[in-house]
Structure formats: C-alpha cells, structure tokens
Design a protein around this motif. Structure first.
Motif, PDB file in Angstrom:
ATOM      1  N   LYS A  22       0.934  -1.557   0.011  1.00 36.15           N
ATOM      2  CA  LYS A  22      -0.379   0.242  -0.117  1.00 36.15           C
ATOM      3  C   LYS A  22       0.757   1.290   0.281  1.00 36.15           C
ATOM      4  N   ASN A  23       0.521   2.062  -0.217  1.00 42.00           N
ATOM      5  CA  ASN A  23       0.987   3.313  -0.391  1.00 42.00           C
ATOM      6  C   ASN A  23       1.372   4.228   0.893  1.00 42.00           C
ATOM      7  N   ALA A  24       1.599   4.941   1.230  1.00 46.10           N
ATOM      8  CA  ALA A  24       1.759   5.871   2.775  1.00 46.10           C
ATOM      9  C   ALA A  24      -0.191   5.897   2.815  1.00 46.10           C
ATOM     10  N   SER A  25      -0.618   7.057   1.896  1.00 43.91           N
ATOM     11  CA  SER A  25      -2.188   7.170   2.775  1.00 43.91           C
ATOM     12  C   SER A  25      -2.677   6.162   3.211  1.00 43.91           C
ATOM     13  N   ASP A  26      -2.691   5.302   1.932  1.00 37.75           N
ATOM     14  CA  ASP A  26      -3.626   3.904   2.055  1.00 37.75           C
ATOM     15  C   ASP A  26      -3.399   3.142   2.989  1.00 37.75           C
ATOM     16  N   LYS A  69      -1.787   4.537   6.323  1.00 39.87           N
ATOM     17  CA  LYS A  69      -3.079   4.968   7.520  1.00 39.87           C
ATOM     18  C   LYS A  69      -4.067   4.485   7.756  1.00 39.87           C
ATOM     19  N   ALA A  70      -4.453   5.111   6.788  1.00 38.84           N
ATOM     20  CA  ALA A  70      -6.259   4.886   6.701  1.00 38.84           C
ATOM     21  C   ALA A  70      -6.064   3.126   7.017  1.00 38.84           C
ATOM     22  N   SER A 105      -5.529   2.804  11.401  1.00 38.90           N
ATOM     23  CA  SER A 105      -6.465   3.990  11.674  1.00 38.90           C
ATOM     24  C   SER A 105      -7.651   2.611  11.863  1.00 38.90           C
ATOM     25  N   SER A 165       5.675   8.178   6.565  1.00 36.90           N
ATOM     26  CA  SER A 165       5.668  10.067   6.023  1.00 36.90           C
ATOM     27  C   SER A 165       5.495   9.851   4.700  1.00 36.90           C
ATOM     28  N   ASP A 166       6.378   8.988   3.831  1.00 42.61           N
ATOM     29  CA  ASP A 166       6.116   8.480   2.549  1.00 42.61           C
ATOM     30  C   ASP A 166       5.674   7.423   2.405  1.00 42.61           C
ATOM     31  N   ASP A 167       5.636   6.851   0.723  1.00 43.52           N
ATOM     32  CA  ASP A 167       5.620   5.373   0.743  1.00 43.52           C
ATOM     33  C   ASP A 167       6.785   4.435   0.408  1.00 43.52           C
ATOM     34  N   ALA A 180       6.141   4.064   3.911  1.00 44.29           N
ATOM     35  CA  ALA A 180       4.701   2.983   4.059  1.00 44.29           C
ATOM     36  C   ALA A 180       5.440   1.674   4.193  1.00 44.29           C
TER      37      ALA A 180
END
Length: 495
Positions: A320-324, A326-327, A330, A347-349, A352
């Motif tokens: 997963k990329n960083a955003s996914d 973290k989601a 969560s 903090s970045d891909d 992550a």
C-alpha cells in the motif's frame, strides 16, 4: 568400524540404514512410525505400525505428505522445498541420523518438525539433512505429519466417531505419535530417550508450541527450539467453527458426508481445501487456547531457545502507499492508530512500504515468539534464550533482495549451507559454525553457550537481552522491543 549397511532392531522389526563414505554416520530413512493413514484410517488418529518380518531397507525418504507439486517461489529456491516425488497419503515415516557406535551411548536427540503453513512440507527437504548435526554428537530425527485437508479437517461426523469427541488435529497427533516412537525406539540408535529436544521453524515452530502445550506429549521431551512461529495471537478457531468449515468443504467437493469423503481420491479432495488452515482448539489435543495454557503454567516444562528473523515480513497482497497504509491502520486499530504509526511510520511511500513489512514480521512471527519467551521467562521455572537472525542471506538475481528472510536461518543453524546454491562468503561459514554450535550445545545441555562462542545471556523480560546472529554475533537489547510491547498491550486490551 561401521560397515556400509547397519541393521537395528526396533519395536516393529529390523531396519537397515546406510553409512557415510567415511563410516562415521549412519542414516535410516523412511522408517514407518504409524500405519498408512489411508482409506478407513483417513482422518483418524495415527494407528500402530504392523510389524514386519526380515529386514526393512530404510535408505530413502518415505513419501512427503499429500500436497501440490513443489514449485520454487518468492525467496524459496528448490533447496527449501520437498523433492518432486514421492508425494502421497501414505506418509507417516521418519528418518534417523546417528554417529553412535553402539546402542549404549545415550546421545542427545533432536526431533525436527518442518514448516509449510500446515499446507505443505516434508522431512525430505535438503536443508533438513541430519548428517552434520549427527557429526556433532546428536541423534537427529526428522518426522513427517499430515498437512492440509488430510491433517486438519474437522467435521461433525469425525467428532462423533472419535472416542475423544474431537476432530481436526490429525497432523498434531502424528507428531505426538512420532515423539512416542522416539521415546520407545531411539535408544536402539544410541540416543537418550530422556534427553530429547523438539525443534521446528514456521509452522514447525507453531507445532513445537503445540507440543509444549498439549497434555498428550507430557514426558516426551525436555527442551524446545522454536524458530519464527507460535500461537499466542488467539487466531486459532475452536472446534465448532472448524466443523462448519469442514461441512462447507465437503459440499465444495460434492460429498454427502464422511463416507463419501473417505472414498474420494486425494486429488479430488485437494480441489476443495478452502477454509482448512491448521491446528484448532479441539478440546482434546489442545484443551484450551495456547495462551491460556501457558498463562496458568499448564504447559510441559522445557528449556526454550526461540527467535525470529529481521526480514521475514510476508505481505499477502500488493504494497500500500502511505495514505492507504495509514487508513488501514486507522481502521484496524482505531484510537490506538497513532501509537502503531509511531513504531511503523508512513511519512512517505518508501517508509510505508518498509513499515508494512516490519509490522507483518512482528505480528506474524515476532510477537508470537516474543510472547512465548516473556510468559515462560516470567514463570521462572526453565531457561529461555532468544535470538534475532539478521544476516542478509547472499543471493544472485531475484534472490538478492530478500535479506534475512523467512527460513533463511535454518541451513545456518543445522550446519547445512552446503545444500543451498548461494554465493556464500567467509562470514556465512563463520555464522554457520557459530549457530550450529549454539544449537548443538542447547540440544545437549539446555544451554547454547560453549568454548570460543560469544556469551548468550539467559533472557530476562526486564533486560530483554537477545543474541543478534548476523555479520556480528553479539548480545544486545532486542531491536524494536518497545514496538513489540506496544502491540502486545494493544492486542491484550482488545482480545
């Protein structure tokens, strides 16, 4: 002096093994320790071997348990896999390597239990060869057990026909049967039935954990080596849901019930293995969850050598990329997500990506063996030694990227680098000599330490000193200990 062929009398008959070219080690391969688990014995506890007349030639491995054909994948080249053949249901065989010159020597015994996710594996894997450990004064035994649908199917009809009103843990019962065989027969090979160590890696390590937990294995061994695997995460199903999975399996292959299932060919059964994972809390082999058995000190008392590898995170799906990521954290951990991301940042891909591997390593393997080491050390009844394997295993091409990968430590620990086609360096040979000496010393005495070896301290939960096994071999506080403690607290609060 040993001759080329050696005959030993065991309970079921005479077996003949074959000596190495220098006459120092004799191997006995393919000794049956239970009746073939086929036809009416499919999905039954292992039954006694039928005695034979004359001398049984035991010079080649028995069949690996029923599974798919071995195909190298990911970091696992052919040296880490079973032979292409034979593979079959008639698989309850074991192998013995010994350097004893008589049956009176009482050498320490090591019993190896293989990994493979409880779906594959076998004792004929090249890196499980026992000759090198036999040369170190150990009687080395490797055993087979049923895997996949043949080893772990639970079903209401199976439970009903069982005198113990349980089903599903046939692979574990095979392991108990093999250990009983060792208890009764290993003296004939110069082994000491009162000094037995069980060892395994991955699902084999989880099996060792089960053997330490089950009352059925009481008195069969005194020490355990557990490499990358245990069962403290509370994800083992109980009997009822496992039976439901078995009913669903039967429907998936078009079987009306147990009688039909026993008529099906192995190949037909293998088309429907979905949902059959491995050991369950059946109320008999495992009367409670393993964490609860250990929590109240009901496990079999053993000295323990355990640990895991630096780079053995396994991702079941794309990174997963960083955003996914973290989601996902969560969603999975809720109010604790911030704590998790402190130790597994994104903090970045690129960060992550590494955090996903580290979290996978710690949850699938690290947490399990760490929890085992802590609960046993806190009880203070036996000795515990913990390691972290950090050597980035050399490789060429695709194999160069995997680092200290899952299973990578096994050929080092059992002095078997010669069986693996990698560009070994001097540091690898040194690490092999050191690790195999630690392992052999532990098998002999319950203490890995010995002459000319860096001191390996007994594990204490407050100090968290572990042995780092890599380009340098040294005792250090456990890497990532705070992360493991944090995850343990989160899991404990949500169980």
């Amino acid at each position: 002096m040993l001759t080329a062929k050696q005959v030993v009398q065991i309970n079921s008959g005479k077996v003949a093994g074959i000596a190495t070219s220098d006459g120092q080690v004799v191997s006995y391969k393919g000794i049956p320790f239970a009746a073939p688990p086929v036809v009416d014995l499919r999905w039954k506890a292992p039954q006694p071997v039928k005695p034979w007349e004359g001398v049984k030639e035991c010079t080649s491995f028995g069949a690996s348990p029923m599974q798919g054909k071995p195909v190298p994948f990911s970091m696992w080249s052919k040296e880490f896999l079973i032979p292409d053949e034979p593979i079959g249901e008639d698989c309850l065989y074991l192998n013995v390597w010994t350097a004893a010159k008589s049956s009176k020597e009482k050498l320490p015994v090591l019993v190896w239990i293989y990994g493979g996710g409880f779906q594959s594996g076998g004792s004929g894997v090249p890196i499980y060869d026992g000759e090198a450990m036999a040369r170190k004064g150990i009687v080395f035994v490797s055993i087979n057990y049923r895997v996949g649908i043949f080893g772990f199917l639970a079903h209401p009809e199976l439970t009903k026909e069982s005198p113990n009103k349980a089903s599903g843990n046939y692979g574990l019962m095979d392991q108990v049967a093999a250990l009983k065989w060792v208890k009764e027969n290993i003296a004939a090979f110069g082994g000491d039935p009162a000094n037995v160590t069980i060892a395994g890696q991955s699902a084999g390590s989880m099996s060792v954990n089960c053997m330490v937990a089950t009352p059925l294995a009481k008195g069969l061994f005194t020490k355990a080596i557990a490499e990358s695997g245990a069962n403290f995460g509370r994800n083992q199903p109980s009997l009822a849901p496992a039976e439901e999975a078995g009913v669903a399996f039967a429907k998936s292959v078009g079987a009306a019930g147990l009688a039909d299932l026993r008529k099906f060919s192995p190949q037909e059964l293998m088309k429907g293995q979905l949902g059959i994972r491995g050991p369950i809390i059946d109320g008999y082999v495992l009367p409670q969850h393993i964490a609860d058995i250990f929590g109240v000190g009901k496990q079999n008392p053993v000295d323990l050598l355990t640990g895991w590898n630096q780079d053995e995170g396994l991702l079941f799906g794309p990174v997963k990329n960083a955003s996914d990521f973290k989601a996902q954290i969560s969603q999975q951990y809720g109010d604790n997500a911030g704590k998790v991301l402190t130790y597994y940042p994104a903090s970045d891909d690129a960060e992550a990506s590494q955090s996903q591997l580290n979290l996978s390593r710690d949850m699938i393997f690290g947490f399990q063996n760490y929890a085992w080491a802590n609960v046993q050390a806190k009880q203070g009844k036996t000795k515990v030694y913990v390691y972290r394997f950090t050597r980035k295993v050399p490789g060429t091409g695709e194999y160069a990227k995997y680092g200290a990968f899952h299973t990578g430590e096994v050929p080092y620990a059992y002095d078997n680098l010669e069986f693996v086609d990698r560009p070994w360096e001097a540091v690898d040979r040194e690490l092999e000599a050191t690790m195999s000496s630690y392992w052999a010393n532990f098998v002999k005495t319950g203490n890995p330490n010995g002459k000319d070896l860096p001191e390996w301290p007994i594990y204490k939960p407050d100090a968290k000193q572990v042995m780092l096994l890599g380009t340098r071999v040294e005792a250090k506080p456990i890497p990532g200990g705070e992360a493991l403690d944090t995850m343990a607290a989160i899991l404990s609060a949500t169980k």
